[in-house]
Motif scaffolding. Sequence first.
Motif, PDB file in Angstrom:
ATOM      1  N   ALA A 407      60.746 -56.836  -9.167  1.00 43.28           N
ATOM      2  CA  ALA A 407      59.126 -55.906  -8.765  1.00 43.28           C
ATOM      3  C   ALA A 407      59.858 -55.347  -8.230  1.00 43.28           C
ATOM      4  N   LYS A 408      60.540 -56.156  -6.895  1.00 38.93           N
ATOM      5  CA  LYS A 408      60.894 -55.193  -6.028  1.00 38.93           C
ATOM      6  C   LYS A 408      61.825 -53.864  -6.202  1.00 38.93           C
ATOM      7  N   PHE A 409      62.584 -53.979  -6.473  1.00 36.34           N
ATOM      8  CA  PHE A 409      63.240 -52.707  -7.550  1.00 36.34           C
ATOM      9  C   PHE A 409      62.358 -51.891  -7.248  1.00 36.34           C
ATOM     10  N   ALA A 410      61.410 -51.123  -8.559  1.00 35.45           N
ATOM     11  CA  ALA A 410      60.938 -51.078  -9.625  1.00 35.45           C
ATOM     12  C   ALA A 410      59.474 -49.801  -8.591  1.00 35.45           C
ATOM     13  N   PHE A 411      58.854 -51.085  -7.190  1.00 37.29           N
ATOM     14  CA  PHE A 411      58.221 -50.961  -6.616  1.00 37.29           C
ATOM     15  C   PHE A 411      58.890 -50.343  -5.376  1.00 37.29           C
ATOM     16  N   GLY A 412      59.872 -50.309  -5.396  1.00 40.59           N
ATOM     17  CA  GLY A 412      60.177 -49.588  -3.825  1.00 40.59           C
ATOM     18  C   GLY A 412      60.644 -48.557  -3.927  1.00 40.59           C
ATOM     19  N   THR A 413      61.339 -47.876  -5.647  1.00 37.30           N
ATOM     20  CA  THR A 413      61.824 -46.924  -5.558  1.00 37.30           C
ATOM     21  C   THR A 413      60.961 -45.919  -6.446  1.00 37.30           C
ATOM     22  N   SER A 414      59.822 -46.092  -6.809  1.00 37.37           N
ATOM     23  CA  SER A 414      58.233 -45.657  -6.523  1.00 37.37           C
ATOM     24  C   SER A 414      57.445 -45.195  -5.816  1.00 37.37           C
ATOM     25  N   LYS A 670      65.895 -70.952 -18.629  1.00 36.82           N
ATOM     26  CA  LYS A 670      67.084 -69.786 -18.907  1.00 36.82           C
ATOM     27  C   LYS A 670      66.518 -68.780 -19.807  1.00 36.82           C
ATOM     28  N   ASP A 671      64.704 -69.162 -20.312  1.00 34.23           N
ATOM     29  CA  ASP A 671      64.824 -67.476 -20.417  1.00 34.23           C
ATOM     30  C   ASP A 671      63.462 -66.986 -19.628  1.00 34.23           C
ATOM     31  N   GLU A 672      64.140 -67.353 -18.354  1.00 30.48           N
ATOM     32  CA  GLU A 672      63.697 -66.409 -17.205  1.00 30.48           C
ATOM     33  C   GLU A 672      63.689 -65.033 -17.208  1.00 30.48           C
ATOM     34  N   ASN A 673      65.097 -64.384 -16.940  1.00 32.79           N
ATOM     35  CA  ASN A 673      65.828 -63.702 -16.846  1.00 32.79           C
ATOM     36  C   ASN A 673      65.169 -62.450 -17.867  1.00 32.79           C
ATOM     37  N   SER A 674      64.345 -63.257 -19.113  1.00 33.41           N
ATOM     38  CA  SER A 674      64.042 -62.312 -20.067  1.00 33.41           C
ATOM     39  C   SER A 674      62.834 -62.389 -19.267  1.00 33.41           C
ATOM     40  N   SER A 675      61.784 -63.166 -19.321  1.00 35.33           N
ATOM     41  CA  SER A 675      60.084 -62.801 -19.198  1.00 35.33           C
ATOM     42  C   SER A 675      59.741 -62.588 -18.162  1.00 35.33           C
ATOM     43  N   ILE A 676      60.414 -62.462 -17.037  1.00 36.65           N
ATOM     44  CA  ILE A 676      60.369 -61.530 -15.996  1.00 36.65           C
ATOM     45  C   ILE A 676      60.348 -60.482 -15.973  1.00 36.65           C
ATOM     46  N   HIS A 677      60.900 -59.854 -16.638  1.00 34.21           N
ATOM     47  CA  HIS A 677      61.579 -58.130 -16.641  1.00 34.21           C
ATOM     48  C   HIS A 677      59.799 -57.622 -17.432  1.00 34.21           C
ATOM     49  N   CYS A 678      59.042 -58.558 -17.618  1.00 32.47           N
ATOM     50  CA  CYS A 678      57.474 -57.704 -18.075  1.00 32.47           C
ATOM     51  C   CYS A 678      56.909 -57.332 -16.458  1.00 32.47           C
ATOM     52  N   GLU A 679      57.523 -57.899 -15.677  1.00 29.36           N
ATOM     53  CA  GLU A 679      56.608 -57.716 -13.990  1.00 29.36           C
ATOM     54  C   GLU A 679      57.077 -55.929 -14.060  1.00 29.36           C
ATOM     55  N   GLN A 680      58.703 -56.221 -14.105  1.00 26.03           N
ATOM     56  CA  GLN A 680      59.165 -54.577 -13.844  1.00 26.03           C
ATOM     57  C   GLN A 680      59.003 -53.367 -14.908  1.00 26.03           C
ATOM     58  N   PHE A 681      58.359 -53.550 -16.229  1.00 30.94           N
ATOM     59  CA  PHE A 681      58.009 -52.781 -17.086  1.00 30.94           C
ATOM     60  C   PHE A 681      56.546 -52.037 -16.852  1.00 30.94           C
ATOM     61  N   ILE A 682      55.842 -53.342 -15.667  1.00 27.22           N
ATOM     62  CA  ILE A 682      54.369 -52.816 -15.505  1.00 27.22           C
ATOM     63  C   ILE A 682      54.823 -51.697 -14.302  1.00 27.22           C
ATOM     64  N   LEU A 683      55.511 -51.800 -13.430  1.00 25.63           N
ATOM     65  CA  LEU A 683      55.538 -51.220 -12.215  1.00 25.63           C
ATOM     66  C   LEU A 683      56.386 -50.205 -12.528  1.00 25.63           C
ATOM     67  N   ALA A 684      57.346 -50.002 -13.210  1.00 25.27           N
ATOM     68  CA  ALA A 684      59.168 -49.073 -13.225  1.00 25.27           C
ATOM     69  C   ALA A 684      58.141 -48.141 -14.662  1.00 25.27           C
ATOM     70  N   LEU A 685      56.709 -47.494 -13.936  1.00 22.41           N
ATOM     71  CA  LEU A 685      55.773 -46.778 -14.977  1.00 22.41           C
ATOM     72  C   LEU A 685      55.917 -44.399 -15.060  1.00 22.41           C
ATOM     73  N   ASP A 686      56.948 -44.139 -13.722  1.00 26.67           N
ATOM     74  CA  ASP A 686      57.589 -42.479 -13.520  1.00 26.67           C
ATOM     75  C   ASP A 686      57.732 -41.843 -14.359  1.00 26.67           C
ATOM     76  N   CYS A 687      58.791 -42.722 -15.238  1.00 29.30           N
ATOM     77  CA  CYS A 687      59.301 -42.242 -15.891  1.00 29.30           C
ATOM     78  C   CYS A 687      59.654 -42.004 -17.235  1.00 29.30           C
ATOM     79  N   ASN A 688      58.776 -41.773 -18.019  1.00 34.98           N
ATOM     80  CA  ASN A 688      59.161 -42.297 -19.646  1.00 34.98           C
ATOM     81  C   ASN A 688      59.590 -41.412 -20.387  1.00 34.98           C
ATOM     82  N   PRO A 689      60.617 -41.628 -21.229  1.00 38.24           N
ATOM     83  CA  PRO A 689      61.763 -40.934 -21.559  1.00 38.24           C
ATOM     84  C   PRO A 689      60.617 -40.861 -22.785  1.00 38.24           C
TER      85      PRO A 689
END
Length: 695
Positions: A407-414, A670-689
Amino acid sequence: MKKMDNTAYNNPTSSAKRNSCHPNLKMFLAALSFAYFAKALSGSYLKSTITQLERRFDIPSYLIGIIDGSFEIGNLLVIAFVSYFGAKLHRPKIIAIGCVLMSFGTFLMAMPHFIFGRYKIETSVRSSVNSTNSLSPCPSPSESIRASDRSSILPSRGCERESSVSMWIYVFLGNVLRGIGETPVQPLGISYIDDYTQPENTALYIGCVQTVSIIGPVFGYLLGSLCAKIYVDIGYVDMETVMITPRDARWVGAWWLGYLITGTITLMSAVPFWFLPKSLPIPVDKHDTSCTPEQTRFIKDSPAMEHKFRPEEPVNLHQMAKEFVPTLKNLLGNPVYMIYLCVTIIQFNSLIGMVTYKPKYIEQHYGQSASKANFLMGMINIPAVALGMFSGGVVMKKYKLGIMGAAKFAFGTSLLGFFLSLFFFAMGCENSKVAGITVSYTGVESLSDQERSLFSDCNLSCLCSRREWDPVCGENGITYVSPCLAGCTSSSGSGRNMVFDNCRCVALVNPQTGNLTATLGQCPIRDSCEKIFPYFLALSVLSSFIISLGGTPGFVLLVRCIKPEMKSLALGIHTLATRTLAGIPAPIYFGAIIDTTCLKWGYKTCGGRGACRIYNTTAYRIMYLGLTLGLRTVSFFFCILCFALLKRHIKMEEKNALTNGSAESESLRKDENSSIHCEQFILALDCNPDRETHL
């Protein structure tokens, strides 16, 4: 197929290897990449021709916005049904049909050039019949009266023909057809890959497809740059008689040529899909149709969803139609998904408006030609976006970011890209010196709206028209709207080499000089503006790279947070919402706001306001950048809401996991790394290829 599936159960290792390199899957990946390339090529080429269409059809920017938004209108008509029903039908063939429709729409956009007459340049210069000299640019009263009488008596057949149907309607309808044809490519293509690949390979394959699609805009803008250099009626007119250059506000390039090329490429992209099967062997890891923990976290089962369709099952249209509304209600009831849509819509409004008019901003603000502006977009900005998306994916995989780290990576870059963009306000150029519009005829003071007047004592003896735009550059460095308004009494030479002599208005600034002349075209921009332009390009590349760092994981993260049977629908609704509420309105209201900064409008042959000839560059910069960054600021508040919602959701899941037992808790971790990425997707919206518009 059954035999292959049974083998997969008995020998998982061999099945995994076989599915990971299935020849039909490779062919589908190659075909989908080519389709992404083709649709991105035609979409970016349309944006590169915005100023050409505006000048050719004599229309303001807001109408160009309507043409650009018509692509989303086509998507809006069919995307929800294609996304839902298409997932149960023969997806490759549906994509093929879509590519054919896209190509026909692209060909239709080029039709006005062949249906209507040649482009008539707005000019007041009239050449003499029997000499290389021109008639006096300062007409006498009797000559003006005879010309006005003649124009009022003789009807113009060209006017009647053009007024019967506007040429831009053909481009509008063609773009609508393009939007309809593009509908199945993204949701059905991505879901097809996700269904028949190993889970660990899905991100790689989708990333490859989207990375290849970035090449499309590169070639689209380069093609636009090439066509902008070629005169619109090349082959039909003698270029020696064309008195304007590509830097002139009336220049129109061969916009139609690029549409013929992109339409042919899009038609070719449909061919491979006709030979692909409806389904492929399902990987061993996906034989279990139950939902993964990260999918059950965000969307709960609906009573109407007890029947699960698989692509291999016979199609039951009645059952599909019956379950459509409950499925849609279940999807839209997910608060995480809905907040994600809000952030997407706001950021896409900013992104689409900025991208649509960025080449025009470069042209108007920094005095560059349309060809050079498109070339810079294709060779500098687009590769920076591609590199940013690739680098973001590498960072995510290498450091295996957790929930807060992602989340911090996505929000920070934006946020960093936002702050860098603020420096664009300081990289402005002064308005061009145009007598009677931006400066007085003495060239000293700037003029307000109330003080603007094209007439002065130096040109009162000439009956000049205030409607014409035929700029000339005086020796004093000031641009005059026409030779007549410059007070020129004679001319020599022909074509682009024509020189106007005895210009009385030029003498107001340099009274000591004798025979003051003016040449065709606007005066070049100042050296100070030329020095700022490279810094603008460097900052544009850097900000585009930083903003796009979080782009690649987007679709992968979305499908991992959605139940398998809802992936296509979720992607389709996402595309539907962004294109309806961002893709359609953003170019229109951005264009309308840009129109308010126009200082001098052109006029159509038959009367009525045409395309803008010169803008107030200071107001243009403030309106364009202010609206872009203002929308992005609003989106950050929704991002903060996403932080709070997801943090609360995760705490509730952890509490439930502890209540249900240590075994279930261990499984969730065990499945946390997969589920938590939803937040990254929500925040990383500046460039949709996958968006047809690109930075």
